[in-house]
Design an enzyme around this catalytic site. Structure first.
Site, mmCIF file in Angstrom:
data_model
loop_
_atom_site.group_PDB
_atom_site.id
_atom_site.type_symbol
_atom_site.label_atom_id
_atom_site.label_comp_id
_atom_site.label_asym_id
_atom_site.label_seq_id
_atom_site.Cartn_x
_atom_site.Cartn_y
_atom_site.Cartn_z
ATOM 1 N N CYS A 7 1.030 -1.522 0.239
ATOM 2 C CA CYS A 7 -0.372 -0.233 0.049
ATOM 3 C C CYS A 7 0.901 1.090 0.068
ATOM 4 O O CYS A 7 1.518 1.814 0.835
ATOM 5 C CB CYS A 7 -0.689 -0.111 1.682
ATOM 6 S SG CYS A 7 -2.041 1.704 1.555
ATOM 7 N N THR A 10 -0.275 6.752 -3.020
ATOM 8 C CA THR A 10 -0.823 7.336 -4.206
ATOM 9 C C THR A 10 -1.856 5.572 -4.600
ATOM 10 O O THR A 10 -2.644 5.119 -5.087
ATOM 11 C CB THR A 10 -0.154 6.563 -5.443
ATOM 12 O OG1 THR A 10 1.095 8.296 -5.115
ATOM 13 C CG2 THR A 10 -0.960 7.387 -6.734
ATOM 14 N N PRO A 108 7.646 1.113 5.584
ATOM 15 C CA PRO A 108 7.989 0.151 5.264
ATOM 16 C C PRO A 108 8.749 0.120 3.970
ATOM 17 O O PRO A 108 8.761 -1.491 3.692
ATOM 18 C CB PRO A 108 6.313 -0.124 5.703
ATOM 19 C CG PRO A 108 5.471 0.549 5.948
ATOM 20 C CD PRO A 108 6.591 2.172 5.948
ATOM 21 N N ASP A 109 8.304 -0.157 2.773
ATOM 22 C CA ASP A 109 7.912 -0.260 1.066
ATOM 23 C C ASP A 109 9.889 -0.220 1.255
ATOM 24 O O ASP A 109 10.072 -0.995 0.567
ATOM 25 C CB ASP A 109 7.765 0.955 0.519
ATOM 26 C CG ASP A 109 8.172 2.184 0.946
ATOM 27 O OD1 ASP A 109 7.899 3.082 2.337
ATOM 28 O OD2 ASP A 109 7.421 3.264 -0.215
ATOM 29 N N ASP A 129 13.256 3.860 -5.759
ATOM 30 C CA ASP A 129 12.200 3.394 -6.368
ATOM 31 C C ASP A 129 10.825 4.526 -6.511
ATOM 32 O O ASP A 129 11.138 5.472 -6.524
ATOM 33 C CB ASP A 129 11.548 2.966 -4.708
ATOM 34 C CG ASP A 129 10.180 2.217 -5.358
ATOM 35 O OD1 ASP A 129 9.182 2.621 -6.325
ATOM 36 O OD2 ASP A 129 9.238 1.527 -4.369
ATOM 37 N N THR A 132 5.285 7.475 -5.266
ATOM 38 C CA THR A 132 4.719 9.052 -4.973
ATOM 39 C C THR A 132 5.960 9.888 -4.563
ATOM 40 O O THR A 132 6.289 11.201 -5.181
ATOM 41 C CB THR A 132 3.666 8.388 -4.149
ATOM 42 O OG1 THR A 132 2.778 8.076 -4.095
ATOM 43 C CG2 THR A 132 3.327 10.034 -3.548
ATOM 44 N N THR A 184 5.190 25.386 -23.731
ATOM 45 C CA THR A 184 4.696 25.499 -22.560
ATOM 46 C C THR A 184 4.965 23.635 -21.844
ATOM 47 O O THR A 184 6.043 23.513 -20.642
ATOM 48 C CB THR A 184 3.768 25.688 -21.690
ATOM 49 O OG1 THR A 184 4.473 26.985 -22.476
ATOM 50 C CG2 THR A 184 3.950 25.798 -20.215
HETATM 51 N N1 LIG Z 1 4.390 4.780 -18.801
HETATM 52 C C1 LIG Z 1 4.309 5.922 -17.844
HETATM 53 N N2 LIG Z 1 4.372 6.799 -18.458
HETATM 54 C C2 LIG Z 1 3.695 7.346 -16.996
HETATM 55 N N3 LIG Z 1 3.819 7.209 -16.171
HETATM 56 C C3 LIG Z 1 3.858 5.735 -16.143
HETATM 57 C C4 LIG Z 1 4.017 5.326 -16.856
HETATM 58 N N4 LIG Z 1 4.798 3.686 -15.902
HETATM 59 C C5 LIG Z 1 3.927 3.836 -14.737
HETATM 60 N N5 LIG Z 1 3.732 5.844 -14.908
HETATM 61 C C6 LIG Z 1 2.874 5.941 -13.222
HETATM 62 O O1 LIG Z 1 4.080 5.706 -12.673
HETATM 63 C C7 LIG Z 1 4.230 6.310 -11.215
HETATM 64 C C8 LIG Z 1 4.982 5.165 -10.150
HETATM 65 O O2 LIG Z 1 4.398 3.838 -10.292
HETATM 66 P P1 LIG Z 1 4.218 3.755 -8.958
HETATM 67 O O3 LIG Z 1 2.806 2.308 -8.885
HETATM 68 O O4 LIG Z 1 5.653 2.913 -8.665
HETATM 69 O O5 LIG Z 1 4.069 4.461 -7.403
HETATM 70 P P2 LIG Z 1 3.011 5.000 -7.460
HETATM 71 O O6 LIG Z 1 1.416 3.447 -7.176
HETATM 72 O O7 LIG Z 1 2.573 6.505 -7.996
HETATM 73 O O8 LIG Z 1 3.455 5.711 -5.858
HETATM 74 P P3 LIG Z 1 3.269 4.498 -4.181
HETATM 75 O O9 LIG Z 1 3.998 4.266 -4.762
HETATM 76 O O10 LIG Z 1 3.336 5.466 -3.163
HETATM 77 O O11 LIG Z 1 1.697 4.685 -3.827
HETATM 78 C C9 LIG Z 1 2.196 5.874 -11.156
HETATM 79 O O12 LIG Z 1 1.300 7.155 -10.940
HETATM 80 C C10 LIG Z 1 2.040 5.339 -12.780
HETATM 81 O O13 LIG Z 1 0.907 6.390 -12.860
HETATM 82 C C1 LIG Z 2 8.699 8.033 1.321
HETATM 83 C C2 LIG Z 2 7.547 7.138 1.080
HETATM 84 C C3 LIG Z 2 6.565 7.977 1.638
HETATM 85 C C4 LIG Z 2 7.799 6.828 0.226
HETATM 86 O O1 LIG Z 2 6.901 5.822 -0.285
HETATM 87 C C5 LIG Z 2 7.487 6.050 2.240
HETATM 88 O O2 LIG Z 2 8.886 5.559 2.948
HETATM 89 C C6 LIG Z 2 7.633 6.930 4.334
HETATM 90 O O3 LIG Z 2 6.475 7.169 4.252
HETATM 91 N N1 LIG Z 2 8.860 6.563 4.625
HETATM 92 C C7 LIG Z 2 8.851 7.384 6.253
HETATM 93 C C8 LIG Z 2 9.666 8.228 6.829
HETATM 94 C C9 LIG Z 2 11.239 7.266 5.934
HETATM 95 O O4 LIG Z 2 11.455 6.168 5.251
HETATM 96 O O5 LIG Z 2 12.537 7.766 6.999
HETATM 97 K K LIG Z 3 5.532 1.722 -4.489
#
Ligand SMILES: Nc1ncnc2c1ncn2[C@@H]1O[C@H](COP(=O)(O)OP(=O)(O)OP(=O)(O)O)[C@@H](O)[C@H]1O
Ligand SMILES: CC(C)(CO)[C@@H](O)C(=O)NCCC(=O)O
Ligand SMILES: [K+]
Length: 258
Positions: A7, A10, A108-109, A129, A132, A184
């Site tokens: 989780c 995003t 945790p991730d 990674d 977000t 832009t």
């Molecule tokens: N080819 C691409 N072009 C543009 N965006 C992309 C593409 N492939 C994936 N993404 C986007 O990359 C972003 C990163 O994805 P990822 O699943 O790694 O993390 P996340 O879901 O945004 O973040 P979190 O894991 O923190 O919730 C997402 O917003 C996803 O929609």
């Molecule tokens: C940095 C994020 C937001 C990346 O997903 C997450 O790992 C998090 O909330 N970390 C807490 C702070 C830290 O990892 O030091």
């Molecule tokens: K992730």
């Protein structure tokens, strides 16, 4: 079978594992208010669509959003009769103890990425990674998390420009043809794309210099392939790294309990 839930801030990703094989992977947006029943409705619909009938008996969760864990626990309990292992909770053991300042709660991730990458590649790694946030997780020689770097995420940076400047539109990231934009959107994409190429290069070089070691760079997250198109930023890209790390930590805890 094992249900692994990653989780993020995003997105939330569910994968079902039969031993080491992922049978399916489903993604939904993260909402702390989503109930156990809502998770099940969504999850069972997708399983039916893919004609998968898994026999889930165990679960492991990594959540960067503490508030969602409650409903995910209820979901695992009510629908699979199991108590999930939650990474970061005191009862969840890690293959390597994080070496960080006292009182620091590492995401945790990041712990999971480190464990997953160490399992596949051994020690002395940098995991990048693109979620977000864009995180760099450093694994020591023994695979323990020894620190890292947190930078704003790629999409977050573009969104921040749009939010803060009245004349800047919402833009999706892509690799621009040139550095000098003539409109832009191209200017914004160039700033973020080439800016991140520089950010990744600089941070990895400085980590290697600081640790006085050559380190393997593993990239994960949706945007890793986009950044790999250009230059030799990474040694490997693995889109399932976080999920793999969840299976590694789950197995480690199971083995320890026996
Ligand atoms: N080819 C691409 N072009 C543009 N965006 C992309 C593409 N492939 C994936 N993404 C986007 O990359 C972003 C990163 O994805 P990822 O699943 O790694 O993390 P996340 O879901 O945004 O973040 P979190 O894991 O923190 O919730 C997402 O917003 C996803 O929609
Ligand atoms: C940095 C994020 C937001 C990346 O997903 C997450 O790992 C998090 O909330 N970390 C807490 C702070 C830290 O990892 O030091
Ligand atoms: K992730």
């Amino acid at each position: 079978m094992l249900l692994a839930i990653d989780c993020g801030n995003t997105n939330t990703v569910f994968s079902v594992y039969d031993d080491d094989t992922a049978l399916c992977t489903f993604r939904t947006s993260t909402h702390h208010a989503r109930t156990a029943d809502a998770y099940f409705t969504w999850f069972s619909t997708l399983l039916k669509h893919h004609r998968i009938e898994p026999d889930i008996t165990e679960a492991v969760i990594s959540s960067t959003v503490p508030r969602v864990v409650f409903n995910l626990r209820v979901f695992c309990d009510q629908y699979f009769g199991c108590r999930p292992l939650v990474v970061g909770k005191p009862d969840c053991l890690l293959p390597g103890q994080p070496r960080v300042d006292q009182g620091t709660i590492v995401g945790p991730d990041r712990l999971v990425n480190t464990a997953g990458a160490f399992d596949r590649h051994g020690g002395n790694l940098i995991v990048v990674d693109f979620g977000t946030a864009t995180t760099f997780d450093v694994a020591g020689h023994d695979g323990a998390y020894v620190g890292g770097v947190i930078a704003p995420g790629v999409n977050l940076s573009l969104e921040a420009l749009h939010m803060a400047a009245a004349a800047l539109p919402h833009v999706d990231i892509t690799k621009p043809q040139r550095v000098v934009g003539t409109n832009t959107v191209a200017c914004m994409q160039s700033g973020v794309f080439w800016g991140y190429v520089g950010l990744v290069k600089e941070i990895c070089a400085r980590i290697k210099a600081e640790r006085d070691q050559n380190m393997k760079i593993i990239a994960t997250g949706g945007l890793a392939p986009l950044f790999a198109q250009t230059e030799d930023l990474f040694d490997v890209i693995e889109d399932d790294l976080t999920m793999h790390g969840l299976t590694v930590i789950h197995k480690y805890n199971k083995d320890k309990a026996e």
